[in-house]
Write a protein that holds these residues in place. Structure first.
Motif, PDB file in Angstrom:
ATOM      1  N   HIS A 143       0.837  -1.197   0.000  1.00 52.96           N
ATOM      2  CA  HIS A 143       0.000   0.000   0.000  1.00 52.96           C
ATOM      3  C   HIS A 143       0.876   1.252   0.000  1.00 52.96           C
ATOM      4  CE1 HIS A 143      -3.639   2.353   0.844  1.00 52.96           C
ATOM      5  NE2 HIS A 143      -2.886   3.043   1.694  1.00 52.96           N
ATOM      6  N   ARG A 144       1.914   1.251   0.818  1.00 55.94           N
ATOM      7  CA  ARG A 144       2.781   2.433   0.898  1.00 55.94           C
ATOM      8  C   ARG A 144       3.650   2.576  -0.346  1.00 55.94           C
ATOM      9  NH1 ARG A 144       4.046   4.442   6.780  1.00 55.94           N
ATOM     10  NH2 ARG A 144       2.367   3.452   7.963  1.00 55.94           N
ATOM     11  N   VAL A 145       4.140   1.460  -0.865  1.00 56.20           N
ATOM     12  CA  VAL A 145       4.939   1.549  -2.089  1.00 56.20           C
ATOM     13  C   VAL A 145       4.102   2.111  -3.228  1.00 56.20           C
ATOM     14  CG1 VAL A 145       6.133   0.198  -3.853  1.00 56.20           C
ATOM     15  CG2 VAL A 145       6.554  -0.278  -1.433  1.00 56.20           C
ATOM     16  N   LEU A 146       2.869   1.675  -3.340  1.00 52.56           N
ATOM     17  CA  LEU A 146       1.993   2.151  -4.409  1.00 52.56           C
ATOM     18  C   LEU A 146       1.440   3.552  -4.141  1.00 52.56           C
ATOM     19  CD1 LEU A 146       0.029  -1.131  -5.172  1.00 52.56           C
ATOM     20  CD2 LEU A 146       1.821  -0.072  -6.563  1.00 52.56           C
ATOM     21  N   SER A 147       1.718   4.091  -2.959  1.00 47.44           N
ATOM     22  CA  SER A 147       1.283   5.451  -2.648  1.00 47.44           C
ATOM     23  C   SER A 147       2.243   6.495  -3.197  1.00 47.44           C
ATOM     24  CB  SER A 147       1.138   5.619  -1.129  1.00 47.44           C
ATOM     25  OG  SER A 147       0.104   4.790  -0.630  1.00 47.44           O
ATOM     26  N   GLN A 148       3.317   6.063  -3.849  1.00 49.99           N
ATOM     27  CA  GLN A 148       4.255   6.981  -4.490  1.00 49.99           C
ATOM     28  C   GLN A 148       4.599   6.406  -5.857  1.00 49.99           C
ATOM     29  OE1 GLN A 148       7.940   6.198  -4.965  1.00 49.99           O
ATOM     30  NE2 GLN A 148       7.102   4.123  -4.739  1.00 49.99           N
ATOM     31  N   ALA A 149       5.228   7.197  -6.692  1.00 54.03           N
ATOM     32  CA  ALA A 149       5.585   6.726  -8.029  1.00 54.03           C
ATOM     33  C   ALA A 149       6.906   7.332  -8.473  1.00 54.03           C
ATOM     34  CB  ALA A 149       4.478   7.065  -9.025  1.00 54.03           C
ATOM     35  N   ALA A 150       7.863   7.440  -7.528  1.00 55.22           N
ATOM     36  CA  ALA A 150       9.123   8.091  -7.847  1.00 55.22           C
ATOM     37  C   ALA A 150      10.326   7.174  -7.692  1.00 55.22           C
ATOM     38  CB  ALA A 150       9.318   9.329  -6.958  1.00 55.22           C
ATOM     39  N   LEU A 151      10.257   6.181  -6.810  1.00 58.13           N
ATOM     40  CA  LEU A 151      11.427   5.385  -6.467  1.00 58.13           C
ATOM     41  C   LEU A 151      11.481   4.117  -7.325  1.00 58.13           C
ATOM     42  CD1 LEU A 151      11.145   5.631  -2.575  1.00 58.13           C
ATOM     43  CD2 LEU A 151      12.655   6.954  -4.077  1.00 58.13           C
ATOM     44  N   PRO A 152      12.615   3.845  -7.988  1.00 60.83           N
ATOM     45  CA  PRO A 152      12.725   2.610  -8.764  1.00 60.83           C
ATOM     46  C   PRO A 152      13.025   1.381  -7.913  1.00 60.83           C
ATOM     47  CG  PRO A 152      14.713   3.904  -9.013  1.00 60.83           C
ATOM     48  CD  PRO A 152      13.768   4.743  -8.209  1.00 60.83           C
ATOM     49  N   GLN A 153      13.436   1.587  -6.664  1.00 58.46           N
ATOM     50  CA  GLN A 153      13.735   0.456  -5.785  1.00 58.46           C
ATOM     51  C   GLN A 153      13.413   0.838  -4.354  1.00 58.46           C
ATOM     52  OE1 GLN A 153      17.739  -1.064  -6.142  1.00 58.46           O
ATOM     53  NE2 GLN A 153      17.493  -2.595  -4.522  1.00 58.46           N
ATOM     54  N   VAL A 154      12.694  -0.033  -3.662  1.00 60.04           N
ATOM     55  CA  VAL A 154      12.354   0.171  -2.256  1.00 60.04           C
ATOM     56  C   VAL A 154      12.696  -1.114  -1.505  1.00 60.04           C
ATOM     57  CG1 VAL A 154      10.526   0.632  -0.584  1.00 60.04           C
ATOM     58  CG2 VAL A 154      10.497   1.780  -2.810  1.00 60.04           C
TER      59      VAL A 154
END
Length: 644
Positions: free
Chosen positions: A459-470
């Protein structure tokens, strides 16, 4: 969960000054005709060093006292090389592997380029490390490549070689006397003025005892990887990347992680889902699919090989024909694989790499055609830590991380690689957890994320669209993650570090055995009966044929560790995994016990947790009520490459 999230970073780490080197060191350089390799050989010869050069060829051949050819993907050639090296020249202590500097250079790597890179790179490095592990005193191995990591935003990236990072991080965990480091050069073909400084840096790395298994050079500066925490805030309601009633394709969709993510999409966006897997749904999976429908989703289960671009294109077309769109792709396919390097085969390594790596390449082609809102690649923290008996898995996930960086540079659909911590009792982790529980490693099992925490991480990863790796880690990170499972296994086996679990093991209770020298020795029949009982409990099979091969029975590395540990505790003997794997049967193991025991009496057999082969989940573990109905038309499948 605010402390779960990190991004990869780099820090300057110059090598400490090295004292002048004498002439006694023997260097072995694996290089074809690339300039860096040739200049490295010339530099060593000019300095009067003892050097052996190894080139790739059609067969193993001893050309001269100091020149060999071998087939990079054939393990027997590396074993022959180590046997043939001139012992009169002194033990070969420094190895430089430069074969990955050659090969095809494609802007967009395809399956052929990826497989050729593994033949010259990851596979070659594994077989070399296996052969070097036989050398007394071990060896120092430096692997050269270029474009593995995005440090400057300007270097040419070659993600097909990023598998070397996962391999290099795993090798010392199994072979403690083989130090391995991969050096990421800025270019495989530097300007003429830069070649000499690059060669000097390589020589310094090969002599250095610096601990980092990965280092990168950009210009004159040396960098090593680390991580930095990043606050990822959760969107209120559905994340911006998700659409209400959106259409999402999940590879490995019938596997543990895939079904949990489908459950999240069903409950968050009432999504319409295409779930691909290698086989038709089981009865249990059908029940979970029904739960998806009850949560408001529509789901179609398709049989499709994720490594086959045509089959994945057909799956995407199914989404569009049935639902009118394709809004997102989640790549959760993979195979558990696993296996100590000593037992790894080329086919097993290919089977472990293909679903993740070739699957990502196939999905990228689909994404460029259909332009979904996002592509999410399910990677693992193992890519950053390496893993005991998980070298192939670490390599496959390292490729996903590097490929996401390539996609970010190129533009197109937002692509992110998510290095996931273990999902407790979900998917591939369930099998490993059962073995760890059987070895008494309850503390390791409690690490990782609950399934609900895994859903919240997405949910948190999909809440942004800037980072290519988390990077998602339930354990606080103060640098790169470590292989805690491997370390815990080593502690349980009485070894000093994780690598010892894959090599010879310290004896248990030898002084007690000596004191009991006068005790009566059990007969060979009694030893065989006790060893047979240990195997029967471990496999959940009774009776067991004493002549049946361990792997024919369905054994794998953690089960071998479990059996060996019980045998060592029962008979108070020193046995190594290498001994076990040379002749992996009850009868052969009983013979080794009898030969190794001396006058030591047999101790009471320790408790062994039975692990039925059909059940991989921990006792009492909850199961969520995930996803919907398998009513789609199957796509013909080429083979079992995919998890689920």
């Amino acid at each position: 969960m605010g402390g779960f999230f990190y991004v990869p970073s780099w820090k300057r780490a110059p090598l400490e000054p090295l004292p002048p080197e004498g002439d006694e060191a023997h260097w072995v350089v694996f290089a074809d005709e690339e300039e860096i390799g040739l200049r490295l050989v010339e530099r060593l010869e000019r300095a009067g060093r003892r050097i052996t050069r190894v080139r790739s060829g059609e067969r193993f051949e001893h050309l001269t006292d100091r020149a060999f050819t071998l087939r990079p993907d054939q393990p027997e050639d590396y074993a022959a090389l180590v046997r043939a090296l001139d012992t009169n020249a002194g033990p070969p202590a420094r190895f430089v592997h430069a074969l990955s500097l050659g090969g095809a250079r494609e802007a967009q790597p395809g399956p052929g380029a990826f497989q050729d890179a593994q033949r010259r790179g990851a596979m070659s490095l594994l077989w070399l490390a296996r052969a070097l592990s036989k050398l007394p005193g071990g060896a120092h191995l430096v692997a050269l490549a270029s474009g593995l990591h995005d440090l400057t935003g300007r270097e040419t990236l070659r993600p097909e070689h990023a598998t070397l990072s996962g391999i290099c991080r795993s090798i010392p965990l199994e072979y403690p006397h083989v130090r391995c480091r991969v050096i990421d050069l800025e270019s495989a073909s530097p300007d003429a003025a830069e070649v000499a400084p690059v060669v000097e840096r390589i020589l310094a790395e090969a002599r250095s005892d610096a601990g980092a298994p990965v280092a990168a050079y950009r210009g004159p500066h040396r960098w090593v990887p680390t991580v930095e925490p990043v606050p990822l805030k959760a969107a209120q309601g559905a994340p911006p990347l998700l659409r209400e009633r959106g259409v999402y394709l999940i590879t490995g969709g019938l596997g543990g992680v895939g079904l949990w993510l489908a459950d999240y999409l069903a409950r968050t966006a009432r999504a319409r889902l295409i779930l691909t897997g290698r086989s038709a749904p089981t009865d249990e999976q059908r029940l979970r699919l029904q739960a998806l429908e009850q949560a408001g989703a529509e789901a179609v289960a398709l049989r499709a090989d994720v490594t086959d671009t045509a089959q994945m294109r057909a799956a995407a077309r199914e989404a569009i024909d049935r639902f009118g769109a394709l809004h997102g792709v989640i790549h959760a396919a993979g195979v558990a694989g696993g296996g100590l390097i000593d037992r790894l085969t080329a086919d097993a390594l290919d089977a472990e790499l293909a679903p993740k790596a070739l699957g990502a390449l196939a999905l990228d082609e689909i994404a460029r055609s259909f332009q979904p809102d996002f592509v999410l690649l399910c990677s693992s923290v193992t890519a950053l830590s390496g893993g005991l008996a998980r070298a192939g898995y670490a390599a496959a996930n390292a490729f996903l991380d590097a490929f996401a960086q390539v996609c970010a540079r190129r533009g197109g659909p937002y692509t992110v690689s998510v290095n996931l911590d273990r999902w407790r009792n979900v998917g591939m982790a369930a099998r490993a957890e059962a073995r760890l529980l059987a070895l008494g490693l309850d503390d390791v099992i409690l690490d990782g994320m609950s399934p609900e925490e895994g859903q919240q991480a997405f949910h948190r990863v999909l809440s942004q669209a800037a980072l290519p790796q988390v990077i998602v880690s339930a354990r606080p990170l103060h640098g790169l993650p470590s292989d805690d499972e491997g370390a815990a296994l080593a502690r349980r086996l009485g070894a000093g570090n994780a690598a010892a679990a894959g090599r010879s093991l310290e004896p248990h209770g030898r002084s007690g055995a000596a004191a009991a020298g006068a005790a009566e020795r059990p007969s060979p029949e009694a030893v065989t009966a006790q060893v047979t009982a240990i195997w029967a409990r471990a496999f959940g099979i009774d009776p067991i044929d004493p002549g049946k091969d361990f792997f024919e029975l369905g054994g794998e590395s953690l089960l071998a560790l479990q059996i060996l540990n019980r045998v060592r505790e029962t008979f108070q003997v020193e046995l190594s995994l290498r001994d076990f794997f040379e002749r992996p049967t009850v009868a052969a193991l009983a013979e080794r016990v009898q030969a190794a025991r001396g006058q030591a009496p047999a101790a009471p057999e320790p408790a062994l947790i039975a692990l039925p082969r059909t059940a991989r989940r921990l006792p009492g573990a909850g199961s969520a009520e995930p996803p919907a109905r398998p009513d789609g038309q199957p796509v013909p499948s080429k083979g079992p490459k995919e998890n689920g």
